[in-house]
Design a protein around this motif. Structure first.
Motif, short mmCIF file in Angstrom:
data_model
loop_
_atom_site.label_atom_id
_atom_site.label_comp_id
_atom_site.label_asym_id
_atom_site.label_seq_id
_atom_site.Cartn_x
_atom_site.Cartn_y
_atom_site.Cartn_z
N ILE A 87 0.86 -1.19 0.00
CA ILE A 87 0.00 0.00 0.00
C ILE A 87 0.89 1.23 0.00
O ILE A 87 1.92 1.27 0.68
CB ILE A 87 -0.95 0.00 1.23
CG1 ILE A 87 -2.02 -1.07 1.05
CG2 ILE A 87 -1.60 1.36 1.44
CD1 ILE A 87 -3.06 -1.13 2.15
N LYS A 88 0.46 2.24 -0.75
CA LYS A 88 1.22 3.48 -0.84
C LYS A 88 1.38 4.11 0.54
O LYS A 88 0.52 3.98 1.41
CB LYS A 88 0.48 4.48 -1.75
CG LYS A 88 0.31 4.01 -3.17
CD LYS A 88 -0.59 4.99 -3.94
CE LYS A 88 -1.02 4.39 -5.26
NZ LYS A 88 -2.04 5.21 -5.92
N LYS A 89 2.48 4.85 0.69
CA LYS A 89 2.75 5.52 1.96
C LYS A 89 2.42 7.00 1.91
O LYS A 89 2.91 7.77 2.73
CB LYS A 89 4.22 5.32 2.34
CG LYS A 89 4.56 3.88 2.68
CD LYS A 89 5.96 3.76 3.23
CE LYS A 89 6.23 2.32 3.64
NZ LYS A 89 7.53 2.17 4.29
N ASN A 90 1.57 7.42 0.98
CA ASN A 90 1.23 8.83 0.87
C ASN A 90 0.24 9.29 1.94
O ASN A 90 0.01 10.48 2.11
CB ASN A 90 0.71 9.17 -0.53
CG ASN A 90 -0.52 8.38 -0.91
OD1 ASN A 90 -0.82 7.33 -0.32
ND2 ASN A 90 -1.25 8.86 -1.90
N CYS A 91 -0.35 8.35 2.69
CA CYS A 91 -1.23 8.66 3.82
C CYS A 91 -0.77 7.81 5.00
O CYS A 91 -0.24 6.71 4.80
CB CYS A 91 -2.68 8.31 3.51
SG CYS A 91 -3.47 9.36 2.31
N ASP A 92 -0.98 8.32 6.20
CA ASP A 92 -0.60 7.50 7.36
C ASP A 92 -1.60 6.36 7.52
O ASP A 92 -2.74 6.43 7.05
CB ASP A 92 -0.48 8.35 8.63
CG ASP A 92 -1.80 8.95 9.05
OD1 ASP A 92 -2.51 8.33 9.86
OD2 ASP A 92 -2.13 10.06 8.56
N ALA A 93 -1.17 5.31 8.19
CA ALA A 93 -1.98 4.09 8.35
C ALA A 93 -3.30 4.37 9.06
O ALA A 93 -4.32 3.79 8.72
CB ALA A 93 -1.17 3.03 9.09
N GLU A 94 -3.28 5.26 10.03
CA GLU A 94 -4.51 5.57 10.78
C GLU A 94 -5.56 6.22 9.88
O GLU A 94 -6.74 5.88 9.94
CB GLU A 94 -4.20 6.47 11.97
CG GLU A 94 -5.40 6.71 12.85
CD GLU A 94 -5.07 7.54 14.09
OE1 GLU A 94 -6.02 7.85 14.83
OE2 GLU A 94 -3.89 7.88 14.31
N VAL A 152 -5.40 2.36 -3.39
CA VAL A 152 -4.28 2.65 -2.47
C VAL A 152 -3.10 1.68 -2.63
O VAL A 152 -2.07 1.88 -2.02
CB VAL A 152 -4.75 2.66 -1.00
CG1 VAL A 152 -5.81 3.74 -0.78
CG2 VAL A 152 -5.24 1.31 -0.53
N SER A 153 -3.27 0.66 -3.45
CA SER A 153 -2.20 -0.34 -3.62
C SER A 153 -0.98 0.29 -4.30
O SER A 153 -1.10 1.14 -5.19
CB SER A 153 -2.69 -1.52 -4.45
OG SER A 153 -3.65 -2.25 -3.72
#
Length: 194
Positions: free
Chosen positions: A148-155, A192-193
């Protein structure tokens, strides 16, 4: 208030009936009379187990959260990949929706949070916390694995995913379509992948 694990078989039947009613009509859409008719008992028998409606709903949400937590543990045992876990998570919502377009108990109650007694609202908040904590961990695992892309935080991703699934149920019911949470989950995860 008793804990859900201390319930008699009759109290369990009452909880089952109330759960179905909440999933279809919400907190404000059912009464003890409705439950009594479904279970085949008199209303005072319900009051014997649950003196107030807020007691019944708080215990019901405890039980629902416990059951959902068990599902989360089962997903971890059955699926090694974070992406498979996220798909399995959506499948739980899909199964609920496929039962007469029922909504998640806590999704329905969350929509009515302004009119819920504090004891019930607190249990609903606990349900969402359990789910968001788990989803945040899985989203983080997926990011760390490069899935999954890291452009957003996991939360934030966890909140968006849960919101998409709960919203898919409401939209599917409102539009009377067959498209449910599983379709929305596939779209979300493909977006989001990495």
């Amino acid at each position: 208030m008793k804990h859900f694990l201390e319930m008699s078989p009759m109290a369990e039947r009452i909880l089952d009936a109330a759960q179905g009613l909440i999933q279809q009509q919400g907190y404000n859409g059912f009464s003890y009379d409705d439950v009594a008719k479904l279970v085949g008992i008199k209303k005072p028998s319900i009051h014997h187990h649950f003196p107030k409606k807020e007691d019944l709903v708080a215990v019901l949400v405890q039980r629902y959260t416990h059951s959902f937590r068990g599902e989360l543990l089962n997903m971890e045992g059955r699926h090694a990949s974070p992406m498979d876990r996220l798909a399995a998570y959506a499948a739980v919502f899909e199964q609920t929706f496929n039962r007469d377009r029922r909504l998640c108990v806590c999704g329905m109650l969350g929509a009515e949070s302004g009119s819920l007694p504090d004891s019930a609202a607190d249990e609903v908040a606990s349900f969402f916390k359990v789910n968001l904590d788990w989803l945040t961990q899985i989203m983080g695992d997926a990011q760390n694995a490069g899935l999954i892309k890291k452009n957003c935080d996991a939360e934030s991703l966890a909140q968006a995913y849960l919101s998409a699934l709960e919203g898919a149920m409401v939209l599917g019911r409102g539009m009377r379509t067959v498209q449910g949470p599983a379709d929305i989950a596939r779209t979300f995860l493909s977006t989001v992948s990495a």
